[in-house]
Every structure is written in structure tokens, then in C-alpha cells.
Write a protein that holds these residues in place. Structure first.
Motif, PDB file in Angstrom:
ATOM      1  N   GLU A 648      10.872   4.660  15.727  1.00 19.73           N
ATOM      2  CA  GLU A 648      10.381   5.364  14.513  1.00 19.73           C
ATOM      3  C   GLU A 648       9.067   4.986  14.100  1.00 19.73           C
ATOM      4  OE1 GLU A 648      11.775   7.776  12.317  1.00 19.73           O
ATOM      5  OE2 GLU A 648      13.604   7.799  13.689  1.00 19.73           O
ATOM      6  N   ILE A 651       5.731   6.605  15.596  1.00 21.13           N
ATOM      7  CA  ILE A 651       5.512   8.111  15.413  1.00 21.13           C
ATOM      8  C   ILE A 651       4.924   8.068  13.924  1.00 21.13           C
ATOM      9  CG2 ILE A 651       6.524  10.231  14.782  1.00 21.13           C
ATOM     10  CD1 ILE A 651       8.601   9.583  17.063  1.00 21.13           C
ATOM     11  N   THR A 653       3.576  10.249  10.763  1.00 21.96           N
ATOM     12  CA  THR A 653       3.940  11.579  10.044  1.00 21.96           C
ATOM     13  C   THR A 653       2.700  11.570   8.825  1.00 21.96           C
ATOM     14  OG1 THR A 653       6.075  11.240  10.517  1.00 21.96           O
ATOM     15  CG2 THR A 653       5.700  13.047   8.905  1.00 21.96           C
ATOM     16  N   GLN A 654       1.948  12.806   9.008  1.00 23.81           N
ATOM     17  CA  GLN A 654       1.177  12.957   7.957  1.00 23.81           C
ATOM     18  C   GLN A 654       1.345  14.230   7.286  1.00 23.81           C
ATOM     19  OE1 GLN A 654      -2.488  12.141  10.354  1.00 23.81           O
ATOM     20  NE2 GLN A 654      -2.948  10.564   9.178  1.00 23.81           N
ATOM     21  N   ASP A 656       2.807  17.550   7.224  1.00 24.44           N
ATOM     22  CA  ASP A 656       3.458  18.337   7.927  1.00 24.44           C
ATOM     23  C   ASP A 656       3.087  17.802   9.546  1.00 24.44           C
ATOM     24  OD1 ASP A 656       4.303  19.657   5.892  1.00 24.44           O
ATOM     25  OD2 ASP A 656       2.863  21.561   6.135  1.00 24.44           O
ATOM     26  N   GLN A 657       1.878  17.147   9.621  1.00 23.98           N
ATOM     27  CA  GLN A 657       1.714  16.773  11.018  1.00 23.98           C
ATOM     28  C   GLN A 657       2.486  15.585  11.517  1.00 23.98           C
ATOM     29  OE1 GLN A 657      -0.849  18.012  13.193  1.00 23.98           O
ATOM     30  NE2 GLN A 657      -0.689  19.721  11.761  1.00 23.98           N
ATOM     31  N   ILE A 658       2.876  15.919  12.603  1.00 25.87           N
ATOM     32  CA  ILE A 658       3.605  14.669  13.326  1.00 25.87           C
ATOM     33  C   ILE A 658       3.128  14.359  14.539  1.00 25.87           C
ATOM     34  CG2 ILE A 658       5.913  13.967  14.286  1.00 25.87           C
ATOM     35  CD1 ILE A 658       7.276  15.819  12.306  1.00 25.87           C
ATOM     36  N   SER A 659       2.651  13.374  14.758  1.00 23.04           N
ATOM     37  CA  SER A 659       1.905  12.822  15.934  1.00 23.04           C
ATOM     38  C   SER A 659       2.460  11.521  16.589  1.00 23.04           C
ATOM     39  CB  SER A 659       0.471  12.782  15.934  1.00 23.04           C
ATOM     40  OG  SER A 659       0.115  11.977  14.808  1.00 23.04           O
ATOM     41  N   GLN A 661       1.881   7.608  17.431  1.00 26.13           N
ATOM     42  CA  GLN A 661       1.109   6.460  17.071  1.00 26.13           C
ATOM     43  C   GLN A 661       0.820   5.530  17.901  1.00 26.13           C
ATOM     44  OE1 GLN A 661      -0.564   6.277  14.117  1.00 26.13           O
ATOM     45  NE2 GLN A 661      -1.173   4.071  13.711  1.00 26.13           N
ATOM     46  N   GLY A 733       9.339  20.187  12.535  1.00 25.51           N
ATOM     47  CA  GLY A 733       9.079  18.789  12.559  1.00 25.51           C
ATOM     48  C   GLY A 733       9.900  17.962  13.084  1.00 25.51           C
ATOM     49  N   ILE A 734      11.136  18.210  12.877  1.00 31.18           N
ATOM     50  CA  ILE A 734      12.261  17.275  13.685  1.00 31.18           C
ATOM     51  C   ILE A 734      12.138  17.478  15.165  1.00 31.18           C
ATOM     52  CG2 ILE A 734      14.631  16.698  13.799  1.00 31.18           C
ATOM     53  CD1 ILE A 734      14.854  17.306  10.778  1.00 31.18           C
ATOM     54  N   LYS A 737       9.358  15.599  16.548  1.00 31.95           N
ATOM     55  CA  LYS A 737       9.555  14.360  16.603  1.00 31.95           C
ATOM     56  C   LYS A 737      10.456  13.691  17.842  1.00 31.95           C
ATOM     57  CE  LYS A 737      11.867  10.840  13.962  1.00 31.95           C
ATOM     58  NZ  LYS A 737      12.751  10.671  12.715  1.00 31.95           N
TER      59      LYS A 737
END
Length: 1324
Positions: A648, A651, A653-654, A656-659, A661, A733-734, A737
């Protein structure tokens, strides 16, 4: 007496003077004159008085005057006179010339001519009078006695000049004589005679005398014969250069060298300056020079293009009006030379006809070498030419960070060579000329900075070579380099990396450059653009790699040694190792801050640390500490916690943006490689008494990796929330991820597989762990593939990069397939029991090779070190080759049916890729590569050639292919067969075309094509391509084309359905399935190549003819009725004609075959026309047409043209039928009608072009018939197909039949009209 003469001369009338002079004897007078002149007393006044006393109006007076004149000439030649006296006498003599009667002028001129021919001149002073005498003679209109006849003054002058030029000239008067002619009024013919004479004198003179002579000759050329003058000068120096280079190469044999190199070059330089100066004054001379360059470019180079003339052309570029033209011509000359070379290399037919000649690139580099002798007027042109070539022919586009060649495959090679030549010119000029270094460096750096969007690797390579040549020299230009650094944060990452690598030697020499770079990098570290931050990381890593800390392992243990020039530099720099430590630790501090930035930046850091560690082992503590603290953020310390990693936290999360890290898999990969390297290299060298705590974190890292391994094996996919029920769609989003997590887990598994295998020491437990990890990886990858379904493309790109290093892949494959050690047997059986695992190992190897092919390097440690990659590649190839040859696909597949490719097939695919990659990147190491594949590892005493080794490998693959071909039809594996053919094609390129092995390969391929009739289009295409690629290196493939076209005709039938075609079964590989598009298109493309070669030869011949306009040469040519090149061209075209003759009668399916055939027929006629035009040119030179040309024309008239028209009718009938057919389907009319019409229009487009080409051919044949007085048209029936008459009765009939489709009806009936001649075709 002299006083008396002078006093009498002062009187108003000359009567008393004349009487007095008549009383004196000639000899007395002459002696008197001589004495006075030698004493220098009033000789001029005396001479004036004598001339006054002998007027030309009386014959006796004129004769006496002639005697006195001759006496004066002898006086002048004697050299006894003072300068002033001599000048006065000459002036008086000049004034008197025009008073002489014509006959005496002829006599006077003849005396001069004889004196020159017999070498009686002593100082040549009197030659100044000759132009005046010739000029006076030319003005005499009356007929004068000359020789046995009478001629006008003008003709007398011409005869005298002729006599003068045909005689021997004493070499010391050549310059004076040439200079004299510039004052004589000459006709064009006379200029030519004089120029020819002067040019023949070049070889008799001293080298130092040639520049003044050339100067006089250029002045003379303003009267005409400019081309001859330039050609003569260029040819002379070309010959001198050739002799000189031969002497230098055979230096040991000669006791003396005729001309010292420096002297020759200085003379050449002076002459080039003279010519350029002359061109500035006389533009016509410049135009003639350009014509020479064009002629050299079109036909043969002859002697027009040589190092001397290229230097001359480059100097002319300093004249503004010629600059652009000369550069354009030189540029096209270079690219044409490379294209010709490529054409010659690819065709044995051309090699036999055209002798190999010197390449323009060699000549240009020769000019660079010669320019060291103060040819400053050439260097500017050289630099410009270098940049023009690099700009015009460098790589053009970038796609996804990779450079893509804009041009097609074939023209890529000449372009690359031209670009490389540009770089070589600049590098060599940089080495030789100090003056111009600053400018070259500035221009290169400007291009690097300003051309961010286009690829500039070629400029960066050049910059790197320049800096490697001498970093110390560049210290003077340091301001320019530091200025470039200011733009670093705006440049693309690739450019920055290249630039940093190139300037790296400078950083060791110049502290100021290094400091300014660090400032720029620190700023970039916190820039807003991601690329700028990545550039900063790349820069810092490079610095860490290259500034060694005291006590680091020696560079012999590093992969890339630093250039010699830099090693010298290191010795001089005082601040080196001690200062480096603080410097490096400062940088490490800066880099630690990057660990809080985006994933891309961290990724770069992890990828770079391993290299830094290997080059700078003293930084190990600092690096390992950094990595350990980073890993701790994501590691679950509790030994029972599952999963062991906090995914977790990786990753971000900003909204809606998931990228991603933290690229955790890369972090682990970096740790694993650094740890392995440290344990193998540094630990054994460390002393026992080292502090314990320092060892601590290596132990910590080892324990953590062990713990992660054991807990990963225990974890289920549910622990990661990644089981089958999870959402993997890219839209939610899920889903995104989960995708990221899945790839992280798979990456971690791969890293752990490599870690456990490398620490296992072949223990069974460890191998069981490896397999368990693989099962976890496999499960996830299966789920992803299953879920991806339609969105497969995205997934595929993601999974492309495996984390296994190339070294590990090669070790793993060797262990799996080749390790027969007894003690390893039990543990390896664990891995060998899983077919999936073995397939995975081979497929990763394939991935690595594919990556190497696309990028030129592989990911992972040492991936950018060509040496190590090459060794790993050799090991992998050896294993794959063994696996494929010892367990054939048929054996493996018969055992069990699994989905996916069998391991053997994967091995073969790998081999195919490797063979092409090795030829692409490791051409010089092919011998080493083939030796590594040899099973016998003994060192041989006898050296085995590349051809023999390649032939050995070829035999193995031939056996495999024969096994497949001999199998049952349902067992035929077309994919494997095609791969084998590709492998054979790759390997056959290594055979020497003149060797027996090559001939065996060709005959084997021909046999396969003749005997195997598998109906598989792609296999057939591969096989035919192989056949042709081998065939063209032995001889021209025209007969092969003819045989194959007969086969196609036999299988597809005739355009006239009533004609029965007999089947000729030359090649079984041609059958009903493969004949239509596959073989037909392949043959047409080969025919195009042959036509291209013939076209090239015709252009060459035309160039030669245009240079042979001199009548003597033309008449001597008439004795050679048939040039070997002409003969070859006619034979080629004749055989191609029979090839087209077959195809034009074949019922080809509509589409690409018909289109290509029409286009190629059009080309065929265009080239026939070119040949006819060549003979038109030849006929001007009183040479006839050879008999076989007449036969060719006859053949074209009987066997091709009429059939072309039948073929056109056949196509049009077919079209109209298909149009009718679509028209009948009224329901679909709206959709089908327009598209069918459009297609019909598109397909019939080449027809008008073909008809035009045929008519052009016939038009020029008529011209040739008239000029050669041979009736070439007797076998040619002029085409009437364009007589489109509308016949009323037929029209009415059609209108009644089908009122709705009147347009279509008229069209098809109209085609019927054209179809009539087709029925008259011969029956077979």
C-alpha cells in the motif's frame, strides 16, 4: 661615324642619310650598332637613325632593315646589354614591326620559330617581339609565299603557331612562351593547339616551375579551351598524387622519393589558389569546373574526381555565387558513390562488369590529410561539407525515445555511411587544424542544444571523439562547454546522458567545468520538470562513477576502462583521490533527497547505484546504508506478518489519480545485485580485524531477503488482495491499483528467484524455494493475461521487462540444460521437473535478445557493457543450440500437448534473433562468436575460417529442416520451417561467396525449392528469398526468373481460356496455392532489381559516351563492335523480356500482382527506351548498332508489345464483368457501387502509363532507324489500341439490350473491340 649618322638623322630630309648609309657595308653597320649598344652610348638614337635611313618603301632598304633587325635580336639574346638599353631597343623594334612588308614578316617569324625549335635562345628576351610580329602578320590581307604555296597572313600565322607548337620547347622558356601567347590574337583552334602543347610540357618541368606556368595558362584560357585547361591540370596532379602514394607505400624499395610530400602539397595549394583567383575574374571558368564535377558525378569518375580536384572544389566554395552549387554537387557525389558501392556489393553480375574503383570518401579524407600543408583555403569548405553531410544524412525521427530511420531499409546504409563520413571529416580536421577547433566545437554544441526534438546521437558521438582525442586542448574552449550546461534542464534525458558521458574526461581536467556542472545539476534537482530532475540524477551518478575514492578497486576490475588520454590527465591532477571522497559523499547526500521524489527518479537512482558501486567500491557503505534505510520503510519487521512488504505504501493516490510511488521491485533488484557484487568482490579482500558493526548491515540485508523469501512463499494471492476475484480493469481506480500491485509482486518474485538461485550453491531446499516463487509469479501472470483479454496491448508492454539479469539467465539456462555434475543432479531435478519453469527461462532469454535488438543494450547490471553482454550472448546461444539440436520439436511435441510454444521452438526463435543481433551489433566479433558455439572446446592449432565455422552450423539447421520437410503433411510445422529458413538466411550471409561452402549452400537451396511442394505461402516466400539472396552473389538471376515465370504460367493458366498451357515443373515450390500473390510478387520485385542494375549500367555508358566526343576516340571505338557491358545489358533485357512474355499471358488474379506487373512492364519499356537513346548517342559517333540489339528490338516487337495490349484488354474485361456483377446486386448498390468503381479506377491507373511507355519506345526506335540506316521497325506493328472509334450500329444494339446500363454497356463492348487481337495468339 656614329656622330655623323646621328647628325645626318637630325636633318629634316633623309636623303643624305640614306646615301651615306648605302655606302657602308652591312657588317660595318652591324658592328657599329653592337659596339654602341654594349657601351650603352645612345644606341637607341643610332637605331632610330638607321631605320630612318632604310625606309621599307624600297625593297633593298627593307632587306637591309631586316638584317639590322636580326642583328638586334641576336644582340638582345646575347645578354651583353644593360637593362635600360635592352628595353629601349625592344621598344624601337616593336614600333617598327608594322612597317615591314608581309613576306619579310613571315621570314622574321620563321627565324624566331626556328630559334625556339632548335633551342638557340639564350635568355629569351627577344620573345617579347614575337606577339607583335604575329599580330602584324595577321593584319596582312594579301597572299604571302609560305613553304611551297601561298597563304593569307592569318593562315600564315596559324601555320607558324602550328610549327612552333609541334617543335621542341626548351623547358626554361615554356613560361615565357605561354605568357607570350596571351598577347597574340588567337582563334579557338589555335588556343587548343597551344594549350595542348603547354599541358604536355608539365611533366618535363620542375615542380616549382609549374605554379607560374599554370598562372599563365589560366590567363591564356580566357581566350578559350577552359575545359581542356582544367582537365589537364587536374589529370596531371591526379597522376602525380597516384605516383606519390605508390612511392610512399613502397618506400623501402626506393632509394629516393621523386618529390618530397610537403613540396608537392605546397605546389598543389598554390595552384588551387591560382585557379580560384582566375575563377573570381572569369565566371565562365567556374561554370566549366562545375560541368566537370557534374560529369564526374553522372558517368565514370575518370580523372575528374580525385583528391586534388575535390580540394579545388572545396576552395571554390569560398566564392559566394558557386558555394551552394558545389556543396550540392559534392553531397550528391558522396551519396551516389555509397549507393553505387552498395549496388555493386549486392550483385555479382555488376562486380564482373565494373571494376571496383576508389571511393569518394577515401578521397575526401585524403584531402583532409593533405590540408595540413597550410591549405587554409580548403579547411573552411571541409568543415562545412562535414556538417552538411551530418545534417542531411543523420537519423531523422524519434519515436518513444528510440531513433527511427526515416528512409527505407535499402537507402539506410548509404545514409549512415555519408553521415559517418561527415563526422570523420570533422574529427580529422579538428585534429590537424588548431585554428578551426573552436568553430567545430561551437557548431557541434549548438546542434546538441538546439535540436532537442530530433535525434543527435551522431553529434554526441562526434563530440565524445573530439574530447577523447585531447581533453587538455579543450580547456581553452571551456566557456562554451559551461554555457551548454545552462541548457541541461531543458534538454531531453537521452541527450543529457549522452552529453555528460561525452564531456566526462573534461571534468577530470578542469575544476571550473566540474564546479559549474555541479551547480547546474543541483538547480535541476529541484526543477519543476520531471525530466530535469532525472537529468540531475543521471549527471550525479555519472560523476560518482568517474571520480574514484582512494582505496577503490582498480579499474581493471571495472567493465569500462576510461580512455588513455584521461588516464594521463589523472596523473596531472593533484586534487584527485582524497578530494574525491568529500566530493562523492556530498553528491550522495544530494541523491538521498531524490528518494522522496517520483517513481521515475527513484528508478534511475536504483538502476545507477550498481554501476557506481562497481566503479567506486569505497562508496559501498554509503550506498548500502541508503538502500537499507529505504527498504525498511516498506518492510514488515514482524517475522510472522504476511505479506512481508507494505505494498500500500508504494502506491500514491491523489484524488482520482493512482500512480506508483516506490518501485519496490527495482529497489530489491538493486539491493540484490549490490549485495552479490559486494560479497564476491569486496568481502574477500577485507581484513579480518575490521569493525563488526560495519559488517552489520550486510547481514541485515541478507536476513531481510531471506525473510521476505520465506514469507512470500507462505503468502497466498489473497494476502495481497490479488486473487482471481480481484478487479484488474484499467478503467477503475481499484483496477489500476491492483495492476500496479500485481506487477510489483511479480517483479519481487523474479528478484527473489535470482537471489535464491545465486546464494543456493545448488542446495535442494533453495531450488524448491525458487520453484515456489516461480509458481507465485506464474499464477499472477496467468490471472493478468486472462483478465487482460481485450486490453492485452497495455499488459503486453508492461510485462516486457524481466528483472532477471542477462548473466543470471545464461547461468540458469546452462544449469537447466547442460549441467551434468553428479552432485547437482538431485537439486536441479527439482527445477527440471517443471516444464513451465524451463519455458519461462528460455522466454526471458528471448526477451533479453529482443531488447538488445531494439535498444542496443539490455536492462539490468552490465547491460550497457557490450563486452559482457556479448559473452552472455555466446553462453546463451550455446545452450539454446544444444537444446534445439538434441531434442527436436517433433520429439518434444509428440510427448504431450501443452498450450503455447514448445521449448525447442522457443530455442529456435531465440537462435534466429541472436544470429541477426550478432550481425547487427557485433560484426567484428563474429569469428569469436562462432568459435564459442563450437562444441569442441579444445584450443585448435589450425585457424578455422568464419566460412567453415558458419558452414558447420548451417549443416545442423539443414538437417533439421530436411526432417520437417520429410514429415507427414499434418505434422508439417510451418512456423518452425520458416524460422529455420530465416536462421539459414542469416548464417549464409557469413559465407564467402567465392567459397565451395557457398556453392553447396546454393545448390542445396535450389534442390529444396525444386523438390518440395508444401502449400505454405510464408515458408515458400522465405525459401525463395533465400534462393535469390544466394543466387545474386553468384550470377544474375534472370534465367531463374524465366523458369519460375513458366511455372506460374503453367499453374495459373492462360488469359485466353482456349489455349492449353503445358506445365513446366522447374520448381515444385511453385504450386496453385503459392503461385498467385506470393511467388509472383517476389519475382516481380527481383525483376525490378535487375532492371535497376541495367538502368545503372546504361547511365554509366551514357556518361562514358558523352566524355568520348573527340573524333579520334570515336573512330577507334568503331573497331570494337561490342562493348562487354552493352552485350551484358542486351542479354539481361532479352531474358527479362521472355520472363515478362510468360507473365503477361498468365491469368493472374486481380489486385497487387496485376498492378505490380503493369508497373514493372512500364519500367521495362522505359529502360528499353533508355537503351535506344544510348544507341542514338552512339550513332552520332559513326558507330553502328550491334546485331544483338536488332534481335532484342525484334523480340520486343514480336513477344511483348502485342501481348501487353492483349493483357490490358483481359484486365479491362475482367473489371467490367466485376462491375456488372456489383451492379446486379441492386440492394447493395448504394454501398458496393462507388467502392467497386473506385477500386476499378485505382487498378486501371497504371494502364495509360504503360501505353505511353510503349509509344515512347516506338517513337525513339523510329529515330534510331533513321539515324542508323537500319530498319528496326520491320518487326513492330505500331499500336492502334488508341483508335477509340464509336461504331454506331453496335452502339444502337447495346442501347436496346440494356437501357439502364448504357454507360457500362458501351464501355464493355468497346473493350470487346480491343479484345479482338487476343484471339490471334499462338497456340502452344
Amino acid at each position: 661615324m656614329d656622330q655623323k649618322i646621328l647628325s645626318l638623322a637630325a636633318e629634316k630630309t633623309a636623303d643624305r642619310l640614306q646615301k651615306f648609309l648605302q655606302t657602308l657595308k652591312e657588317d660595318d653597320l652591324a658592328n657599329l650598332l653592337q659596339n654602341q649598344a654594349v657601351k650603352g652610348k645612345a644606341a637607341g638614337a643610332l637605331l632610330r637613325a638607321i631605320f630612318k635611313g632604310f625606309p621599307c618603301s624600297e625593297e633593298a632598304g627593307a632587306l637591309r632593315r631586316l638584317k639590322i633587325y636580326s642583328c638586334c635580336v641576336q644582340l638582345l639574346e646575347s645578354g651583353d646589354l644593360q637593362k635600360e638599353v635592352a628595353s629601349e631597343i625592344i621598344g624601337l623594334l616593336m614600333l617598327e614591326v608594322h612597317n615591314f612588308p608581309g613576306a619579310l614578316l613571315v621570314e622574321l617569324a620563321s627565324e624566331f620559330v626556328d630559334a625556339v625549335k632548335q633551342g638557340n635562345l639564350t635568355n629569351g628576351k627577344s620573345l617579347e617581339l614575337l606577339p607583335i610580329i604575329f599580330t602584324a602578320l595577321a593584319t596582312k590581307k594579301e597572299n604571302l609565299a609560305y613553304g611551297k604555296g601561298e597563304l593569307s597572313g592569318e593562315e600564315c600565322k596559324k601555320q607558324l603557331i602550328n610549327t612552333l607548337c609541334s617543335g621542341r620547347w626548351d623547358h626554361q622558356y615554356v613560361i615565357q612562351l605561354t605568357s607570350m601567347f596571351k598577347d597574340v590574337p588567337l582563334t579557338a583552334e589555335e588556343v587548343e593547339i597551344v594549350v595542348e602543347k603547354v599541358l604536355t610540357m608539365f611533366s618535363k618541368l620542375n615542380l616549382q616551375e609549374i605554379p607560374p606556368l599554370v598562372y599563365q595558362l589560366l590567363v591564356l584560357s580566357s581566350k578559350g579551351s577552359r575545359k581542356k585547361v582544367l582537365e589537364g591540370i587536374i589529370a596531371f596532379f591526379n597522376k602525380l598524387d597516384t605516383q606519390h602514394s605508390e612511392e610512399q607505400s613502397g618506400d623501402e624499395l626506393l632509394d629516393f622519393v621523386t618529390v618530397p610530400s610537403g613540396e608537392l602539397r605546397h605546389v598543389e595549394g598554390t595552384i588551387i589558389l591560382h585557379i580560384v583567383f582566375a575563377i573570381k575574374l572569369d565566371c565562365e571558368l567556374g561554370r566549366e569546373l562545375l560541368k566537370l564535377l557534374k560529369a564526374g558525378q553522372q558517368g565514370d569518375f575518370g580523372s575528374n574526381i580525385c583528391p586534388f580536384s575535390i580540394a579545388l572544389f572545396l576552395s571554390v566554395t569560398r566564392i559566394q555565387r558557386f558555394e551552394e552549387q558545389v556543396f550540392d554537387l559534392l553531397k550528391s557525389l558522396v551519396i551516389k558513390s555509397f549507393k553505387d558501392l552498395q549496388l555493386l556489393q549486392g550483385s555479382k553480375f555488376l562486380q564482373d562488369l565494373v571494376p571496383h574503383r576508389c571511393c569518394v570518401s577515401t578521397m575526401i579524407l585524403e584531402v583532409v590529410k593533405n590540408s595540413v600543408h597550410s591549405w587554409d583555403h580548403v579547411t573552411q569548405g571541409l568543415v562545412e561539407l562535414g556538417f552538411i553531410l551530418m545534417d542531411s544524412y543523420g537519423p531523422k525521427k524519434i519515436l518513444d525515445g528510440k531513433t527511427i530511420e526515416a528512409s527505407s531499409g535499402l537507402s539506410r546504409m548509404p545514409n549512415q555511411h555519408a553521415c559517418k563520413l561527415g563526422a570523420n571529416i570533422l574529427l580529422e580536421t579538428f585534429k590537424i587544424h588548431e585554428m578551426i577547433r573552436q568553430e567545430i566545437l561551437e557548431q557541434v554544441l549548438n546542434r546538441v542544444v538546439t535540436r532537442g526534438s530530433s535525434p543527435i546521437t551522431h553529434f554526441i558521438d562526434l563530440l565524445s571523439d573530439i574530447i577523447m582525442y585531447s581533453p587538455l586542448v579543450l580547456q581553452s574552449c571551456s566557456s562554451k562547454v559551461t554555457e551548454t550546461f545552462d541548457y541541461l534542464s531543458f534538454l531531453p534525458l537521452q541527450t543529457v546522458q549522452g552529453l555528460m558521458k561525452a564531456v566526462q574526461p573534461l571534468l577530470k581536467v578542469s575544476l571550473s567545468i566540474r564546479d559549474s556542472l555541479i551547480l547546474v545539476l543541483r538547480k535541476a534537482m529541484f526543477a519543476r520538470q520531471l525530466d530535469a530532475r532525472k537529468s540531475a540524477v543521471a549527471g550525479f551518478l555519472l560523476l560518482l562513477k568517474n571520480f574514484k575514492v582512494l582505496g577503490s578497486l582498480s579499474s581493471s576490475q571495472c567493465s569500462q576502462s576510461i580512455g588513455i588520454s584521461q588516464v594521463h590527465v589523472d596523473v596531472h591532477s593533484r586534487y584527485n583521490s582524497v578530494a574525491n571522497e568529500t566530493f562523492c559523499l556530498e553528491i550522495m547526500d544530494s541523491l538521498r533527497r531524490c528518494l522522496g521524489q517520483q517513481a521515475d527518479v527513484r528508478l534511475m537512482l536504483y538502476e545507477g547505484f550498481y554501476d557506481v558501486l562497481r566503479r567506486n567500491s569505497q562508496l559501498a557503505n554509503s550506498i548500502m546504508q541508503t538502500l537499507l534505510s529505504q527498504l525498511k520503510q516498506f518492510y514488515e519487521p514482524e517475522p510472522d506478518m504476511l505479506p512481508p512488504l507494505k505494498l500500500e505504501a508504494c502506491i500514491l493516490t491523489q484524488g482520482d489519480q493512482i500512480s506508483l510511488q516506490e518501485p519496490l521491485d527495482c529497489l530489491l533488484c538493486c539491493i540484490q545485485h549490490c549485495l552479490a557484487w559486494y560479497k564476491s568482490r569486496v568481502m574477500p579482500l577485507q581484513q579480518k580485524e575490521e569493525e563488526e558493526e560495519e559488517e552489520g548491515f550486510y547481514q541485515d540485508l541478507d536476513d531481510m531477503l531471506e525473510s521476505i523469501t520465506s514469507r512470500m512463499i507462505k503468502s497466498e494471492l489473497e494476502d495481497f488482495e490479488l486473487d482471481k476475484s480481484a478487479d484488474f480493469s484499467q478503467s477503475t481506480g481499484i483496477g489500476i491499483k491492483n495492476n500496479i500491485c500485481a506487477f510489483l509482486v511479480m517483479g519481487v518474485c523474479e528478484v527473489l528467484i535470482e537471489y535464491n538461485f545465486s546464494v543456493s550453491n545448488f542446495s535442494k531446499n533453495k531450488f524448491e524455494d525458487v520453484l515456489s516463487l516461480f509458481m507465485c509469479y506464474k499464477e499472477l501472470s496467468d490471472i493478468l493475461n486472462e483478465k487482460a483479454g481485450k486490453g492485452k496491448t497495455k499488459m503486453a508492454n508492461k510485462t516486457n521487462d524481466s528483472f532477471l539479469s542477462m548473466k543470471f539467465v545464461s547461468d540458469l539456462l546452462t544449469a537447466l540444460f547442460r549441467d551434468s555434475t553428479q552432485s547437482h543432479e538431485e537439486s536441479l531435478s527439482v527445477l527440471r521437473s517443471s516444464n513451465e519453469f524451463m519455458r519461462y527461462a528460455v522466454s526471458v532469454a528471448l526477451q533479453k535478445v529482443q531488447q538488445l535488438k531494439e535498444m542496443g543494450h539490455v536492462s539490468g547490471p552490465d547491460g550497457k557493457n557490450p563486452e559482457k553482454v556479448f559473452h552472455n550472448l555466446c553462453d546463451i546461444t550455446r545452450v539454446l543450440l544444444w537444446r534445439y539440436t538434441s531434442i527436436p520439436t517433433s520429439v518434444e511435441e509428440s510427448g504431450k500437448k501443452e498450450k503455447g510454444k514448445s521449448i525447442s521452438l522457443l530455442c529456435l526463435e531465440g537462435l534466429q534473433k541472436i544470429f541477426s543481433v550478432v550481425q547487427q551489433f557485433y560484426q567484428p566479433k563474429i569469428h569469436q562468436f562462432l568459435r564459442a558455439l563450437d562444441a569442441t572446446d579444445k584450443e585448435e592449432e589450425v585457424e578455422v575460417s568464419v566460412t567453415q565455422r558458419a558452414a558447420f552450423q548451417i549443416r545442423q539447421f539443414q538437417r533439421s529442416l530436411l526432417n520437417i520437410l520429410s514429415s507427414q503433411e499434418e505434422d508439417f510445422n510451418s512456423k518452425e520451417a520458416l524460422l529455420l529458413v530465416t536462421v539459414l538466411s542469416n548464417l549464409s550471409k557469413l559465407l564467402e561467396p567465392s567459397s565451395t561452402q557457398f556453392v553447396q549452400m546454393l545448390s542445396w537451396t535450389t534442390k529444396i525449392c525444386k523438390e518440395n511442394s508444401w502449400e505454405d505461402a510464408s515458408f515458400c516466400k522465405g525459401l525463395m528469398n533465400l534462393l535469390f539472396s544466394l543466387h545474386v552473389l553468384c550470377k544474375s538471376p534472370v534465367t531463374l526468373l524465366r523458369d519460375l515465370s513458366q511455372d506460374i504460367h503453367g499453374h495459373l493458366g492462360d488469359i485466353d481460356q482456349d489455349v492449353e498451357v503445358e506445365k513446366t515443373n522447374h520448381f515444385a515450390v511453385v504450386n496453385l496455392r503459392t503461385a498467385a500473390p506470393t511467388v509472383c510478387l517476389l519475382l516481380l520485385s527481383q525483376a525490378e532489381k535487375v532492371l535497376e542494375e541495367v538502368d545503372w549500367l546504361i547511365t554509366k555508358l551514357k556518361g562514358q559516351v558523352s566524355q568520348e566526343i573527340i573524333p579520334e576516340e570515336a573512330s577507334s571505338q568503331a573497331t570494337l563492335p561490342n562493348h562487354p557491358i552493352e552485350k551484358a545489358i542486351i542479354i539481361q533485357l532479352g531474358t527479362l523480356l521472355t520472363f515478362f512474355h510468360e507473365l503477361v499471358q498468365t491469368a493472374l488474379p486481380s489486385g497487387s500482382c496485376v498492378d505490380t506487373l503493369l508497373k514493372d512492364l512500364c519500367k521495362m519499356y522505359t529502360i528499353l527506351t533508355a537503351l535506344v537513346r544510348y544507341y542514338l548517342q552512339v550513332c552520332q559517333h559513326s558507330r553502328g548498332i550491334p546485331k544483338n540489339m536488332e534481335k532484342l528490338v525484334k523480340l520486343s516487337g514480336s513477344h511483348l508489345t502485342p501481348l501487353c495490349y492483349s493483357f490490358i484488354s483481359y484486365i479491362q474485361n475482367k473489371k467490367s464483368k466485376s462491375l456488372k456483377h456489383t451492379g446486379e446486386k441492386k440492394k447493395e448498390k448504394t454501398a458496393a457501387g462507388p467502392t467497386a468503381m473506385a477500386r476499378a479506377l485505382r487498378e486501371t491507373k497504371p494502364i495509360p502509363n504503360l501505353i505511353f511507355a510503349i509509344e515512347q519506345y516506338e517513337k525513339f526506335l523510329i529515330h534510331l532507324s533513321k539515324r542508323s540506316k537500319v530498319n528496326l521497325m520491320q518487326h513492330i506493328k505500331l499500336s492502334t489500341s488508341r483508335d477509340f472509334k464509336i461504331k454506331g450500329n453496335i452502339l444502337d444494339m447495346v442501347l436496346q439490350e440494356d437501357e439502364d446500363e448504357d454507360e457500362e454497356g458501351t464501355a464493355s463492348e468497346h473493350e470487346g473491340q480491343n479484345k479482338e487481337p487476343a484471339k490471334k495468339k499462338r497456340k502452344k
